[in-house]
Design an enzyme around this catalytic site. Structure first.
Site, short mmCIF file in Angstrom:
data_model
loop_
_atom_site.label_atom_id
_atom_site.label_comp_id
_atom_site.label_asym_id
_atom_site.label_seq_id
_atom_site.Cartn_x
_atom_site.Cartn_y
_atom_site.Cartn_z
N ALA A 210 33.68 -33.64 -5.23
CA ALA A 210 33.44 -34.69 -3.82
C ALA A 210 34.90 -34.80 -3.23
CB ALA A 210 32.82 -35.90 -4.42
N PRO A 211 35.28 -34.95 -1.81
CA PRO A 211 33.94 -35.09 -0.88
C PRO A 211 33.34 -33.73 -0.60
CG PRO A 211 36.05 -35.60 0.07
CD PRO A 211 36.30 -35.46 -1.47
N GLY A 212 34.08 -32.71 -0.74
CA GLY A 212 33.55 -31.21 -0.65
C GLY A 212 34.39 -30.28 0.60
N SER A 213 35.73 -30.74 0.72
CA SER A 213 36.48 -29.70 1.62
C SER A 213 36.62 -28.45 1.01
CB SER A 213 37.75 -30.52 1.95
OG SER A 213 38.57 -30.97 0.96
N LYS A 214 37.10 -28.45 -0.11
CA LYS A 214 37.24 -27.38 -1.01
C LYS A 214 35.84 -26.78 -1.33
CE LYS A 214 41.56 -28.88 -3.29
NZ LYS A 214 41.38 -30.38 -2.71
N CYS A 361 47.03 -33.17 -6.71
CA CYS A 361 47.98 -33.70 -5.48
C CYS A 361 48.79 -34.66 -6.05
CB CYS A 361 47.14 -33.92 -4.23
SG CYS A 361 45.91 -35.46 -4.72
#
Length: 804
Positions: A210-214, A361
């Site tokens: 989550a949240p799902g960009s990758k 990160c």
């Protein structure tokens, strides 16, 4: 650079409510901002504008400034030596500026080439010398495949969202994101999926999704071969995304659902104890198994695993400036064990020969190099660090892994240790205990690490005008060795067995002790395991399953999920046969569809990889949030010559592309544009288009009892082969044929985005048109075709990517 910055010009309306990285096992490894800020903050600004009028100052301009100073942070990273002093001053200065906006174009959509062309035109027009709109000139990310990655070096992502001067660009980007044409994503966040080297047949596990960009990026990559005509039909692989928090898992499902891929599955469990899954063996069962009627099983392993783990998130200060105030040296210490456990669990779930990417990160070596080195030391030759893909590594400026680092005192700021032997006993216990795995390599392993660290990548913000990130790529070369606990138990069991045999013979038994070095190593490993950082989390996953009863052993395996059921079980083969006959599908494809167990109104199309997952079994059922893409919906009212099922727009394009779907009306682009504009055409107009060569009726639309007549019911409007580009994209529109007309069955939002796929993108002047004010931004002059959507309703993936 100054130490303060207007909060509104960075953070936007209202107070920042996030707290950096959340320390749960199922979350993502990017920045976590309050999920409601993007929506509620934007709507609050709108309400203020409506109430006070357009002449009033924007709410975001009235916020207090951010304090962009933290002496402890600066001292800590100077001590860690993450770069030279000269470079460190540049890094600090960069961290005190906003993060440039960036997007990723979805190649799965028919409109992708037109959008890339428009971005290139935007660069040419606005990048010209003397053009006052120079800040709107985007920059193509040269290392991103197919020219799909773009960023705006002169535009902060927060200013686009909150400054009404950029309302037109904001609306344009937000509306394309809702349509699934682009995804807003931080530049360095795009790297981990590319480092995996995905192929369309791979089984992929995203442990902290989550949240799902990758996750959505990996899905897009999986479909690239389909778009490039390298393969026919949909990809065969799977992207299994996991999230611990139920709310975030549902948000993840919503995020990736825009892509309409049958390869997607979302589950809800703790990444540290992700279950072992077993499926029917691809090899023949043994004679004993066959004779006993036992079906052979093998563990389901993954070709690729992404461990974008929860972290302190100090590499995201450019977009989450509240971290300047909240940062402490304890953040990395608290998360180290969880990160190591997730990494080890991912390695165990990885196939031999497969690759795993570990990323954070964070700039902190306790969360980065220490975790990677601990896994290498624990698993020995079974795993190895490998270089990132050469085509990416050569184009990206990045540092390498650190050779050494210091571990901070868990209670006193400014004090450090360089070896576990220097740590007082009281600091090796309690909540913030210091463990051997946190310290830099020593002895013979230090030589191994000297070579291995060169394969790690430290993305420092000042090098490429990005956020901070750390990435390491593992390759699994053999099965992982057992944990310390398992080794000790095996040795003790062997000793008891030998002791019993010796007693039966009347002989003395030998001692079961290991040598001192082995005992010491096992003691240290068991301390880490007891703290939650087990080197082989499979032991804990197994231990989490209680036995059925005293002396009865563990429970039997059972279906992986209760939420989804195969068609044969949920609907029956007779009903499926009617559906297959009506839509012109091969009845043998029944196994590629599933239904929710609690209802019979929706049918989902799944890939071969997802089908394999659903056939697997676990000790305890896994909560499944999403599986595949919606393909068919049951309806209550339908034509007497039709069936009670209609096509869903979500998965229609993939259904047509992959399964030889025959119930189609193939059209030229001009006729599809007319359908999208008028929403309905009479049957007479459709027949006239067929006579003119503007459309073609496939045999699946013909009534078998009356071949001259068309069979009413749901159908797909598709492009004629000669009307497609040289590299066709899956494209289809759901419609319904009645006795007298063909009517679209898509929402206004979908209709607008489909029309844009056919017509191309708005002009540069329309994209950058003057805003009519925040309260009217969706009706502004030069509004784009999808202007019916509210830009503030679009959730930014990176906003809630913080770190769960």
């Amino acid at each position: 650079m100054g130490g303060k910055r207007k909060r509104g010009r960075w953070q936007g309306h209202g107070k920042g409510k996030g707290k950096g990285k959340k320390a749960d096992a199922g979350g993502s490894g990017e920045d976590e901002e309050d999920a409601g800020e993007d929506e509620d903050g934007g709507r609050e600004a709108k309400r203020g504008a409506r109430g006070g009028g357009r002449g009033e100052e924007d709410a975001w301009r009235d916020c207090e400034p951010w304090e962009l100073e933290n002496a402890s942070f600066e001292a800590y990273y100077r001590r860690q030596g993450i770069c030279s002093e000269e470079e460190f001053l540049k890094l600090l200065a960069t961290l005190k500026t906003g993060l440039p906006a960036a997007i990723r174009v979805n190649r799965m959509r028919l409109g992708a080439p037109a959008l890339c062309d428009r971005l290139q035109e935007l660069l040419t027009v606005c990048g010209a010398d003397g053009d006052e709109r120079g800040e709107y000139a985007p920059q193509k990310l040269q290392w991103y495949p197919h020219g799909l990655g773009w960023m705006w070096p002169s535009l902060e992502r927060r200013l686009i969202k909150k400054d009404r001067r950029h309302a037109s660009l904001k609306g344009y980007l937000a509306q394309r994101e809702r349509a699934g044409l682009i995804s807003r994503q931080e530049v360095v966040s795009m790297l981990p999926p590319l480092f995996l080297g995905l192929e369309s047949h791979h089984l992929v596990l995203d442990l902290c999704a989550a949240p799902g960009s990758k996750t959505s990026q990996m899905l897009e990559v999986m479909h690239w071969a389909q778009v490039a005509q390298a393969e026919e039909g949909a990809p065969k692989g799977l992207v299994l995304a996991n999230e611990l928090q139920w709310r975030r898992a549902n948000m993840l499902a919503h995020q990736v659902g825009r892509l309409g891929s049958p390869c997607m599955v979302v589950v809800n469990c703790d990444a540290m104890f992700f279950p072992d899954m077993y499926c029917p063996s691809s090899s023949m069962a043994t004679e004993a198994e066959a004779g006993n009627g036992v079906q052979a099983r093998e563990q389901l392993r993954f070709d690729r695993v992404l461990c974008d783990v929860p972290c302190s998130g100090d590499g995201t200060m450019r977009k989450t400036p509240y971290i300047w105030k909240s940062w402490t040296f304890k953040g990395g210490l608290a998360l180290h064990i969880r990160q190591l456990t997730i990494l080890n669990r991912g390695l165990d779930l990885l196939k031999t020969g497969g690759r795993l990417v570990y990323s954070t990160c964070s700039l902190n070596p306790i969360e980065d190099e220490a975790v990677v080195a601990a896994a290498l030391r624990r698993h020995g030759d079974a795993i190895a660090l490998v270089p990132p893909p050469a085509d990416l590594s050569e184009r990206i400026k990045a540092g390498r892994g650190l050779a050494t680092w210091a571990v901070p005192h868990s209670e006193k700021d400014g004090e450090f240790f360089t070896a576990i032997e220097d740590v007082p006993q009281e600091l090796k216990q309690g909540k913030n205990k210091l463990l051997a795995s946190m310290f830099p390599p020593y002895g013979d392993f230090a030589k191994t690490w000297e070579t291995a660290r060169g394969h790690c990548r430290r993305l420092l913000p000042h090098l490429e005008n990005t956020g901070g990130f750390f990435i390491a790529v593992f390759e699994k070369r053999a099965e992982l060795p057992p944990s310390a606990k398992a080794r000790r138990e095996a040795r003790n069991a062997e000793h008891l067995k030998a002791k019993g045999e010796a007693a039966a013979k009347g002989e003395p038994s030998a001692a079961a002790n290991a040598d001192d070095a082995e005992e010491e190593q096992e003691d240290e490993e068991e301390k880490e395991e007891a703290a939650g950082g087990t080197a082989n989390a499979k032991d804990q996953a197994d231990a989490a399953v209680p036995p059925k009863g005293k002396g009865k052993g563990p429970p039997p395996l059972r279906r992986i999920t209760k939420e989804y059921a195969p068609i044969a079980e949920a609907l029956g083969t007779e009903e499926w046969q009617k559906i297959a006959d009506f839509f012109g599908l091969d009845p043998a494809h029944m196994h590629r569809f599933v239904m929710r167990a609690e209802g019979d109104r929706q049918m989902f199309y799944i890939s071969e990889g997802a089908q394999k997952l659903l056939r697997s079994e676990v000790k305890l059922p896994t909560r499944m949030v999403m599986c595949g893409v919606l393909a068919l919906q049951r309806i209550g009212s339908y034509h007497e010559r039709s069936i009670p099922w209609r096509l869903a727009q979500d998965g229609l394009a993939q259904l047509v592309a992959a399964l030889g779907f025959r119930r189609q009306l193939q059209c030229k682009r001009s006729l599809l544009r007319r359908f999208l504009a008028e929403k309905e055409l009479t049957l007479q107009e459709v027949r006239s288009a067929v006579e003119k060569g503007e459309a073609k009726i496939l045999d699946g639309l013909l009534d078998p009892k009356e071949p001259a007549e068309l069979l009413p019911g749901s159908l797909a409007l598709t492009l004629l082969p000669e009307a497609q580009d040289s590299r066709p994209h899956p494209f289809a529109i759901a419609a319904t044929l009645s006795d007298g007309a063909v009517e679209l069955q898509v929402s206004p939002t979908d209709a607008a985005s489909l029309a844009e796929d056919l017509d191309g993108q708005p002009s540069v002047d329309q994209i950058l048109g003057a805003s009519a004010g925040a309260e009217e931004e969706d009706e502004a002059e030069g509004a784009v075709p999808m202007a019916a959507m509210e830009a503030d309703d679009i959730r930014d993936p990176d906003e809630d990517d913080a770190g769960a």
